[in-house]
Design a protein around this motif. Structure first.
Motif, PDB file in Angstrom:
ATOM      1  N   THR A 141     -44.492  -4.631  43.666  1.00 13.45           N
ATOM      2  CA  THR A 141     -43.330  -3.865  43.231  1.00 13.45           C
ATOM      3  C   THR A 141     -43.476  -3.488  41.768  1.00 13.45           C
ATOM      4  N   PRO A 142     -43.409  -2.176  41.427  1.00 16.39           N
ATOM      5  CA  PRO A 142     -43.544  -1.787  40.021  1.00 16.39           C
ATOM      6  C   PRO A 142     -42.372  -2.299  39.194  1.00 16.39           C
ATOM      7  N   VAL A 143     -42.672  -2.661  37.974  1.00 16.71           N
ATOM      8  CA  VAL A 143     -41.636  -3.137  37.058  1.00 16.71           C
ATOM      9  C   VAL A 143     -41.008  -1.919  36.388  1.00 16.71           C
ATOM     10  N   PRO A 144     -39.670  -1.735  36.502  1.00 19.31           N
ATOM     11  CA  PRO A 144     -39.044  -0.573  35.879  1.00 19.31           C
ATOM     12  C   PRO A 144     -39.150  -0.642  34.358  1.00 19.31           C
ATOM     13  N   ARG A 145     -39.318   0.527  33.745  1.00 17.38           N
ATOM     14  CA  ARG A 145     -39.370   0.581  32.289  1.00 17.38           C
ATOM     15  C   ARG A 145     -37.987   0.295  31.741  1.00 17.38           C
ATOM     16  N   THR A 146     -37.936  -0.456  30.647  1.00 18.32           N
ATOM     17  CA  THR A 146     -36.647  -0.787  30.052  1.00 18.32           C
ATOM     18  C   THR A 146     -36.260   0.210  28.976  1.00 18.32           C
ATOM     19  N   GLU A 147     -37.220   1.045  28.536  1.00 18.10           N
ATOM     20  CA  GLU A 147     -36.948   2.055  27.516  1.00 18.10           C
ATOM     21  C   GLU A 147     -37.702   3.334  27.864  1.00 18.10           C
ATOM     22  N   LYS A 148     -37.082   4.477  27.558  1.00 11.89           N
ATOM     23  CA  LYS A 148     -37.738   5.772  27.714  1.00 11.89           C
ATOM     24  C   LYS A 148     -37.349   6.655  26.548  1.00 11.89           C
ATOM     25  N   THR A 149     -38.169   7.654  26.285  1.00 11.42           N
ATOM     26  CA  THR A 149     -37.876   8.616  25.225  1.00 11.42           C
ATOM     27  C   THR A 149     -37.277   9.877  25.844  1.00 11.42           C
ATOM     28  N   PRO A 150     -36.667  10.749  25.031  1.00  9.20           N
ATOM     29  CA  PRO A 150     -36.145  12.007  25.575  1.00  9.20           C
ATOM     30  C   PRO A 150     -37.230  12.858  26.249  1.00  9.20           C
ATOM     31  N   ASP A 151     -38.449  12.820  25.729  1.00  7.53           N
ATOM     32  CA  ASP A 151     -39.534  13.602  26.330  1.00  7.53           C
ATOM     33  C   ASP A 151     -39.882  13.136  27.743  1.00  7.53           C
ATOM     34  N   ASP A 152     -39.621  11.874  28.054  1.00 10.14           N
ATOM     35  CA  ASP A 152     -39.912  11.357  29.397  1.00 10.14           C
ATOM     36  C   ASP A 152     -39.085  12.047  30.465  1.00 10.14           C
ATOM     37  N   SER A 153     -37.970  12.624  30.094  1.00  9.53           N
ATOM     38  CA  SER A 153     -37.069  13.205  31.093  1.00  9.53           C
ATOM     39  C   SER A 153     -36.809  14.697  30.889  1.00  9.53           C
ATOM     40  N   ARG A 154     -37.512  15.319  29.944  1.00 11.48           N
ATOM     41  CA  ARG A 154     -37.277  16.732  29.676  1.00 11.48           C
ATOM     42  C   ARG A 154     -37.664  17.581  30.885  1.00 11.48           C
ATOM     43  N   VAL A 155     -36.799  18.548  31.213  1.00 18.07           N
ATOM     44  CA  VAL A 155     -37.013  19.435  32.355  1.00 18.07           C
ATOM     45  C   VAL A 155     -36.771  20.874  31.912  1.00 18.07           C
ATOM     46  N   VAL A 156     -37.621  21.785  32.359  1.00 19.26           N
ATOM     47  CA  VAL A 156     -37.386  23.210  32.147  1.00 19.26           C
ATOM     48  C   VAL A 156     -37.423  23.884  33.511  1.00 19.26           C
ATOM     49  N   LEU A 157     -36.331  24.519  33.860  1.00 21.94           N
ATOM     50  CA  LEU A 157     -36.208  25.247  35.114  1.00 21.94           C
ATOM     51  C   LEU A 157     -36.141  26.725  34.763  1.00 21.94           C
ATOM     52  N   ALA A 158     -36.971  27.548  35.393  1.00 19.85           N
ATOM     53  CA  ALA A 158     -36.966  28.990  35.119  1.00 19.85           C
ATOM     54  C   ALA A 158     -36.619  29.741  36.396  1.00 19.85           C
ATOM     55  N   HIS A 159     -35.826  30.806  36.248  1.00 18.17           N
ATOM     56  CA  HIS A 159     -35.380  31.564  37.415  1.00 18.17           C
ATOM     57  C   HIS A 159     -35.169  33.019  37.011  1.00 18.17           C
ATOM     58  N   ILE A 160     -35.727  33.943  37.799  1.00 14.95           N
ATOM     59  CA  ILE A 160     -35.485  35.359  37.557  1.00 14.95           C
ATOM     60  C   ILE A 160     -34.187  35.733  38.267  1.00 14.95           C
ATOM     61  N   MET A 161     -33.241  36.245  37.513  1.00 15.39           N
ATOM     62  CA  MET A 161     -31.947  36.602  38.062  1.00 15.39           C
ATOM     63  C   MET A 161     -32.052  37.936  38.805  1.00 15.39           C
ATOM     64  N   SER A 162     -31.292  38.080  39.889  1.00 14.65           N
ATOM     65  CA  SER A 162     -31.354  39.298  40.704  1.00 14.65           C
ATOM     66  C   SER A 162     -29.958  39.881  40.899  1.00 14.65           C
ATOM     67  N   ASP A 163     -29.919  41.049  41.539  1.00 11.86           N
ATOM     68  CA  ASP A 163     -28.629  41.693  41.817  1.00 11.86           C
ATOM     69  C   ASP A 163     -27.730  40.784  42.652  1.00 11.86           C
ATOM     70  N   HIS A 164     -28.334  39.951  43.469  1.00 15.36           N
ATOM     71  CA  HIS A 164     -27.588  39.015  44.313  1.00 15.36           C
ATOM     72  C   HIS A 164     -26.742  38.041  43.469  1.00 15.36           C
ATOM     73  N   ASP A 165     -27.168  37.805  42.215  1.00 16.46           N
ATOM     74  CA  ASP A 165     -26.503  36.836  41.336  1.00 16.46           C
ATOM     75  C   ASP A 165     -25.385  37.437  40.488  1.00 16.46           C
ATOM     76  N   THR A 166     -25.148  38.755  40.606  1.00 17.00           N
ATOM     77  CA  THR A 166     -24.196  39.408  39.707  1.00 17.00           C
ATOM     78  C   THR A 166     -22.756  39.341  40.209  1.00 17.00           C
ATOM     79  N   ASN A 167     -21.861  39.487  39.261  1.00 15.29           N
ATOM     80  CA  ASN A 167     -20.429  39.542  39.568  1.00 15.29           C
ATOM     81  C   ASN A 167     -19.968  41.006  39.584  1.00 15.29           C
ATOM     82  N   LEU A 168     -18.686  41.240  39.644  1.00  8.90           N
ATOM     83  CA  LEU A 168     -18.149  42.601  39.692  1.00  8.90           C
ATOM     84  C   LEU A 168     -18.374  43.387  38.397  1.00  8.90           C
TER      85      LEU A 168
END
Length: 161
Positions: free
Chosen positions: A21-48
């Motif tokens: 069983t792996p031992v969970p880390r007791t400390e992490k840095t912000p870089d350990d959890s950084r996420v970048v999600l990219a998405h191209i927006m389309s006409d389907h995503d627009t409002n009125l």
């Protein structure tokens, strides 16, 4: 795979004995959890009004923040609250939206995730505009849906006090 005779571990990879069983880390840095999600927006995503619906952006923000919180927690984390969400500029179809999320704070079972959203034209290397910011709180959960502890967040630079 390691030789069980040498390591003393069972050859079965589903073995959950304490030695495997792996031992969970007791400390992490912000870089350990950084996420970048990219998405191209389309006409389907627009409002009125011809701009991207705020709810579409809110979902992308929640998705990126949840992934960041889950990475920090090392497992499932659920949205407890949206503490602040600010829309700064309109987004249009054809914009490449980049949603960057990272841990700002970690408590005993909860985490605050900061999110920055930028937009640029999908086919141009022109200017990047900050279009939204948000802060969300997540709670790490166990298999029964109850809160569980998360690693501490280390933000200090090594060698500096």
């Amino acid at each position: 795979m390691a030789d069980p005779a040498v390591t003393g571990l069972a050859a079965d990879p589903t073995d959950t004995s304490p030695a495997r069983t792996p031992v969970p880390r007791t400390e992490k840095t912000p870089d350990d959890s950084r996420v970048v999600l990219a998405h191209i927006m389309s006409d389907h995503d627009t409002n009125l009004y011809g701009t991207i619906h705020g709810g579409v952006m809110m979902k992308l923000i929640d998705d990126a923040a949840a992934a960041s919180a889950g990475r920090h927690a090392g497992g499932p984390a659920v949205t407890a609250s949206v503490d602040r969400m600010t829309f700064l500029a309109p987004v249009r179809a054809g914009d490449l939206l980049s949603v960057e999320a990272g841990l700002e704070r970690a408590g005993r079972t909860s985490m605050t995730v900061g999110v920055r959203v930028t937009a640029e034209r999908w086919n141009d290397s022109g200017p990047v505009t900050e279009v939204a910011t948000a802060f969300l709180t997540f709670v790490a959960i166990d298999a029964d849906g109850g809160p569980r502890p998360v690693p501490a967040l280390v933000t200090a630079l090594p060698g500096l006090s």
